[in-house]
Design a protein around this motif. Structure first.
Motif, PDB file in Angstrom:
ATOM      1  N   HIS A 146     -17.383   2.076   3.966  1.00 52.23           N
ATOM      2  CA  HIS A 146     -17.091   1.875   2.543  1.00 52.23           C
ATOM      3  C   HIS A 146     -18.046   2.736   1.747  1.00 52.23           C
ATOM      4  CE1 HIS A 146     -16.106   0.236  -1.322  1.00 52.23           C
ATOM      5  NE2 HIS A 146     -17.345  -0.160  -1.519  1.00 52.23           N
ATOM      6  N   LYS A 147     -17.576   3.273   0.640  1.00 46.79           N
ATOM      7  CA  LYS A 147     -18.443   4.052  -0.233  1.00 46.79           C
ATOM      8  C   LYS A 147     -18.089   3.776  -1.685  1.00 46.79           C
ATOM      9  CE  LYS A 147     -15.560   8.231   0.067  1.00 46.79           C
ATOM     10  NZ  LYS A 147     -15.554   9.660   0.378  1.00 46.79           N
ATOM     11  N   PRO A 148     -19.077   3.835  -2.596  1.00 49.42           N
ATOM     12  CA  PRO A 148     -18.809   3.582  -4.010  1.00 49.42           C
ATOM     13  C   PRO A 148     -17.946   4.683  -4.598  1.00 49.42           C
ATOM     14  CG  PRO A 148     -21.049   4.375  -3.701  1.00 49.42           C
ATOM     15  CD  PRO A 148     -20.491   4.124  -2.322  1.00 49.42           C
ATOM     16  N   LEU A 149     -17.189   4.328  -5.627  1.00 52.12           N
ATOM     17  CA  LEU A 149     -16.249   5.266  -6.220  1.00 52.12           C
ATOM     18  C   LEU A 149     -16.957   6.189  -7.200  1.00 52.12           C
ATOM     19  CD1 LEU A 149     -13.398   6.273  -6.650  1.00 52.12           C
ATOM     20  CD2 LEU A 149     -13.074   4.479  -8.366  1.00 52.12           C
ATOM     21  N   ARG A 150     -16.747   7.499  -7.009  1.00 54.72           N
ATOM     22  CA  ARG A 150     -17.245   8.518  -7.928  1.00 54.72           C
ATOM     23  C   ARG A 150     -16.205   9.611  -8.031  1.00 54.72           C
ATOM     24  NH1 ARG A 150     -22.690   9.236  -8.994  1.00 54.72           N
ATOM     25  NH2 ARG A 150     -22.380  11.482  -9.037  1.00 54.72           N
ATOM     26  N   TYR A 151     -16.174  10.284  -9.175  1.00 50.43           N
ATOM     27  CA  TYR A 151     -15.399  11.512  -9.294  1.00 50.43           C
ATOM     28  C   TYR A 151     -16.406  12.604  -9.608  1.00 50.43           C
ATOM     29  CZ  TYR A 151     -11.723  14.785 -10.368  1.00 50.43           C
ATOM     30  OH  TYR A 151     -10.878  15.890 -10.344  1.00 50.43           O
ATOM     31  N   GLU A 152     -16.865  13.319  -8.547  1.00 52.68           N
ATOM     32  CA  GLU A 152     -17.929  14.299  -8.658  1.00 52.68           C
ATOM     33  C   GLU A 152     -19.160  13.637  -9.297  1.00 52.68           C
ATOM     34  OE1 GLU A 152     -16.230  17.731 -10.532  1.00 52.68           O
ATOM     35  OE2 GLU A 152     -14.948  18.132  -8.822  1.00 52.68           O
ATOM     36  N   GLU A 153     -19.617  14.089 -10.480  1.00 50.71           N
ATOM     37  CA  GLU A 153     -20.821  13.501 -11.084  1.00 50.71           C
ATOM     38  C   GLU A 153     -20.509  12.260 -11.910  1.00 50.71           C
ATOM     39  OE1 GLU A 153     -20.002  16.703 -11.443  1.00 50.71           O
ATOM     40  OE2 GLU A 153     -21.469  17.708 -10.153  1.00 50.71           O
ATOM     41  N   TYR A 154     -19.234  11.943 -12.071  1.00 50.83           N
ATOM     42  CA  TYR A 154     -18.853  10.851 -12.957  1.00 50.83           C
ATOM     43  C   TYR A 154     -18.848   9.510 -12.218  1.00 50.83           C
ATOM     44  CZ  TYR A 154     -15.861   7.890 -15.877  1.00 50.83           C
ATOM     45  OH  TYR A 154     -15.351   6.855 -16.609  1.00 50.83           O
ATOM     46  N   ASP A 155     -19.591   8.539 -12.736  1.00 51.89           N
ATOM     47  CA  ASP A 155     -19.599   7.184 -12.190  1.00 51.89           C
ATOM     48  C   ASP A 155     -18.637   6.318 -12.996  1.00 51.89           C
ATOM     49  OD1 ASP A 155     -21.458   7.110 -10.008  1.00 51.89           O
ATOM     50  OD2 ASP A 155     -23.036   7.513 -11.458  1.00 51.89           O
ATOM     51  N   TYR A 156     -17.753   5.625 -12.306  1.00 53.79           N
ATOM     52  CA  TYR A 156     -16.787   4.779 -12.994  1.00 53.79           C
ATOM     53  C   TYR A 156     -17.483   3.557 -13.596  1.00 53.79           C
ATOM     54  CZ  TYR A 156     -12.624   7.266 -11.420  1.00 53.79           C
ATOM     55  OH  TYR A 156     -11.637   8.212 -11.236  1.00 53.79           O
ATOM     56  N   PRO A 157     -17.063   3.138 -14.798  1.00 56.33           N
ATOM     57  CA  PRO A 157     -17.650   1.928 -15.399  1.00 56.33           C
ATOM     58  C   PRO A 157     -17.260   0.689 -14.608  1.00 56.33           C
ATOM     59  CG  PRO A 157     -15.782   2.705 -16.697  1.00 56.33           C
ATOM     60  CD  PRO A 157     -16.054   3.769 -15.664  1.00 56.33           C
ATOM     61  N   ASP A 158     -17.990  -0.395 -14.839  1.00 55.11           N
ATOM     62  CA  ASP A 158     -17.750  -1.629 -14.096  1.00 55.11           C
ATOM     63  C   ASP A 158     -16.333  -2.160 -14.294  1.00 55.11           C
ATOM     64  OD1 ASP A 158     -20.304  -1.515 -13.139  1.00 55.11           O
ATOM     65  OD2 ASP A 158     -21.140  -2.883 -14.650  1.00 55.11           O
ATOM     66  N   TRP A 159     -15.816  -2.048 -15.537  1.00 55.85           N
ATOM     67  CA  TRP A 159     -14.469  -2.579 -15.768  1.00 55.85           C
ATOM     68  C   TRP A 159     -13.425  -1.805 -14.976  1.00 55.85           C
ATOM     69  CZ3 TRP A 159     -10.537   0.410 -17.503  1.00 55.85           C
ATOM     70  CH2 TRP A 159     -10.847   1.604 -18.180  1.00 55.85           C
ATOM     71  N   ALA A 160     -13.656  -0.483 -14.799  1.00 55.00           N
ATOM     72  CA  ALA A 160     -12.717   0.314 -14.015  1.00 55.00           C
ATOM     73  C   ALA A 160     -12.779  -0.082 -12.537  1.00 55.00           C
ATOM     74  CB  ALA A 160     -13.021   1.802 -14.174  1.00 55.00           C
ATOM     75  N   GLY A 189      -6.500   1.429  -4.142  1.00 57.92           N
ATOM     76  CA  GLY A 189      -5.152   1.089  -3.667  1.00 57.92           C
ATOM     77  C   GLY A 189      -4.797   1.709  -2.343  1.00 57.92           C
ATOM     78  N   GLY A 190      -5.313   2.923  -2.064  1.00 59.07           N
ATOM     79  CA  GLY A 190      -5.002   3.589  -0.808  1.00 59.07           C
ATOM     80  C   GLY A 190      -6.199   3.815   0.081  1.00 59.07           C
ATOM     81  N   GLY A 191      -7.382   3.348  -0.301  1.00 62.44           N
ATOM     82  CA  GLY A 191      -8.575   3.550   0.509  1.00 62.44           C
ATOM     83  C   GLY A 191      -9.126   2.258   1.062  1.00 62.44           C
ATOM     84  N   VAL A 243       0.830  -1.205   0.000  1.00 57.71           N
ATOM     85  CA  VAL A 243       0.000   0.000   0.000  1.00 57.71           C
ATOM     86  C   VAL A 243       0.864   1.254   0.000  1.00 57.71           C
ATOM     87  CG1 VAL A 243      -1.489   1.390   1.489  1.00 57.71           C
ATOM     88  CG2 VAL A 243      -2.118  -0.938   0.963  1.00 57.71           C
ATOM     89  N   SER A 244       1.928   1.243   0.790  1.00 59.50           N
ATOM     90  CA  SER A 244       2.827   2.401   0.810  1.00 59.50           C
ATOM     91  C   SER A 244       3.397   2.672  -0.570  1.00 59.50           C
ATOM     92  CB  SER A 244       3.972   2.161   1.806  1.00 59.50           C
ATOM     93  OG  SER A 244       3.500   2.151   3.137  1.00 59.50           O
ATOM     94  N   LEU A 245       3.752   1.607  -1.294  1.00 57.65           N
ATOM     95  CA  LEU A 245       4.299   1.763  -2.638  1.00 57.65           C
ATOM     96  C   LEU A 245       3.245   2.334  -3.593  1.00 57.65           C
ATOM     97  CD1 LEU A 245       6.808   1.271  -4.386  1.00 57.65           C
ATOM     98  CD2 LEU A 245       5.874  -0.988  -4.933  1.00 57.65           C
TER      99      LEU A 245
END
Length: 502
Positions: free
Chosen positions: A452-466, A395-397, A44-46
């Motif tokens: 735990h919370k689902p990953l978002r970047y503001e209004e953008y939802d990451y696709p399943d493959w990501a 990786g860090g969360g 994780v540090s790496l």
């Protein structure tokens, strides 16, 4: 979160690191079945140190830009601002009772202005999503290279060199922070911003995202469960008063966070006052806030170029503090396991930095589109920041949360709370009080399990493959814990089947 998880885990890691006198991997010789926790900490540090240096490269970029005769974010520069929404403070007067200007008022709200302001437009060049990642942005790549060179130069001599650097790195930021605090508090509207910051909304305590945000702040502010605390405390004298150190640092960390919040919200209050909009419309979450509110505060100081340079130098130095701990943790832990590397510290350090640099390049990529605005040709849109966010969240969360829970189980429930208390009594001369024992054994692991919370970047939802890629990144560290445990069990010598029958 600080009382029930952060402070107890911070003290626990400092204490066991000082008692063991070894890095986060060798520490688990006391509990071999949990040695995967130490390996996961190093991994994780790496991972964190790869994308953390990308954020440091942003500060280098801003610092270089501050040497201009006029800082770019002080005007409506087409390369740094969206000309449709850019607003220079004091350049227009909006009559809130004029229906046309009322529409303009909301159009000029900071929520829309700063979504396309400086960092996101000129530095990050955000694309439509992670699917649109593009090519390396050479200027940010050079800033990233500079960051890695500085980190390596500070670490090649070992822990003593980085310790001397931290004397300056840990004190200089407070000077800049207090200057910005005074500057922010004297602005019109600052009081409204500070009151918004300190006035509690008690119903929000029922929202799990509030606790998730508190946990994220606690983990990264105190750097728990990444191995750095164990590594650094292993260099302490055996009878050092680590109990005092843990209390002082955790309290000062909280005070610093509160001061930083007052600086930020005083400036946001001043922004809301300038635009005559409610404070809620200018509040924006995320690490990008440091590249929005603080640069605006610097514009309110005389000679903003000088203060901008000092501020972004301060951010870079703060980043060095964390980067030292992350990379030194990797170098020390691996060297403890492979002693041949101890005599090749420079080569090992440089090789690791080169690897991390190339792995981090996808975080500074952009997509080239051509369009004309005011007869100027632009190439914009970066996908790299989506990669950075993905690495941060998984990786860090998620991985850090899993490591923290496993750490509590390994030390408190497998090695044993009683043994931990005996060890600390032998080292410090007194047993840990009831508060520490209860939080170690129950509150810390139980609370962390619920976060735990689902990953978002503001209004953008990451696709399943990501999300799948993110889970794969998290599993690089998380799976080491059960795999090492299984291997350890099978390697243990026990009675034969005949002996068991007898």
């Amino acid at each position: 979160m600080l009382a029930l998880a952060g402070k107890p885990m911070y003290f626990l890691e400092l204490a066991v690191g000082q008692f063991g006198g070894v890095g986060p991997v060798a520490l688990w010789n006391c509990c071999p079945i949990s040695k995967g926790v130490g390996c996961a900490m190093v991994t994780v540090s790496l991972i964190v140190c790869i994308y953390y240096n990308v954020i440091m490269s942003y500060t280098v970029y801003y610092m270089v830009a501050s040497f201009a005769s006029e800082v770019p974010w002080s005007k409506c520069d087409p390369e740094w601002a969206d000309m449709d929404t850019c607003y220079v403070r004091g350049s227009i007067t909006v009559n809130i009772y004029d229906i046309k200007n009322l529409a303009l008022l909301f159009r000029l709200s900071l929520l829309s202005i700063y979504k396309k302001f400086s960092k996101k437009r000129h530095v990050l060049h955000l694309s439509s999503g992670i699917e649109d990642i593009g090519t390396v942005k050479w200027d940010l790549a050079l800033c990233l290279l500079f960051s890695w060179v500085v980190v390596v130069l500070c670490l090649v001599k070992g822990i003593k060199t980085s310790g001397k650097v931290v004397y300056f790195a840990a004190t200089f930021p407070y000077l800049i922070l207090f200057i910005l605090l005074v500057t922010g508090l004297v602005q019109d509207g600052a009081l409204a911003g500070v009151l918004y910051f300190v006035t509690p909304s008690w119903e929000r305590l029922l929202d799990v995202q509030v606790w998730q945000a508190a946990a994220g702040q606690m983990f990264f502010s105190l750097s728990v469960s990444m191995g750095g605390l164990i590594m650094y405390s292993s260099y302490n004298d055996f009878h050092n008063n680590v109990y005092r150190d843990a209390l002082v640092v955790s309290v000062l960390d909280t005070i610093t966070s509160i001061i930083s919040g007052m600086v930020t919200f005083s400036i946001l209050g001043a922004m809301a006052h300038d635009l005559d909009v409610p404070i809620e419309q200018v509040v924006k979450e995320g690490p990008g806030l440091a590249f929005v509110a603080y640069p605006e505060a610097l514009l309110r100081l005389p000679v903003p170029q000088l203060w901008s340079i000092l501020f972004f130098l301060m951010l870079f130095i703060l980043g060095l503090d964390s980067e030292f701990a992350l990379l030194e943790n990797v170098l020390t832990s691996v060297s403890d396991e492979f002693t041949a590397l101890r005599n090749r510290k420079l080569t090992f350090c440089v090789a690791t930095a080169i690897l991390c640099y190339f792995v981090g390049l996808p975080c500074v990529t952009y997509v080239k589109y051509q369009y004309y605005l005011l007869n100027i040709l632009f190439d914009v849109l970066q996908g790299g920041n989506y990669v950075l966010t993905l690495m941060d969240a998984y990786g860090g969360g998620i991985a850090v949360l899993f490591i923290a829970i496993s750490e509590c189980i390994g030390l408190i429930w497998i090695y044993g709370l009683h043994k931990i208390c005996d060890d600390l009594e032998f080292m410090l001369g007194h047993r840990p009080q009831l508060y520490w024992r209860i939080t170690w054994a129950f509150f810390a692991p139980v609370i962390l399990l619920a976060i735990h919370k689902p990953l978002r970047y503001e209004e953008y939802d990451y696709p399943d493959w990501a999300d799948g890629v993110g889970w794969g990144l998290a599993c690089l560290s998380m799976l080491q814990i059960p795999i090492v445990a299984i291997i350890t069990v099978f390697q243990q010598k026990g009675p034969s089947f005949k002996d068991c029958i007898k």
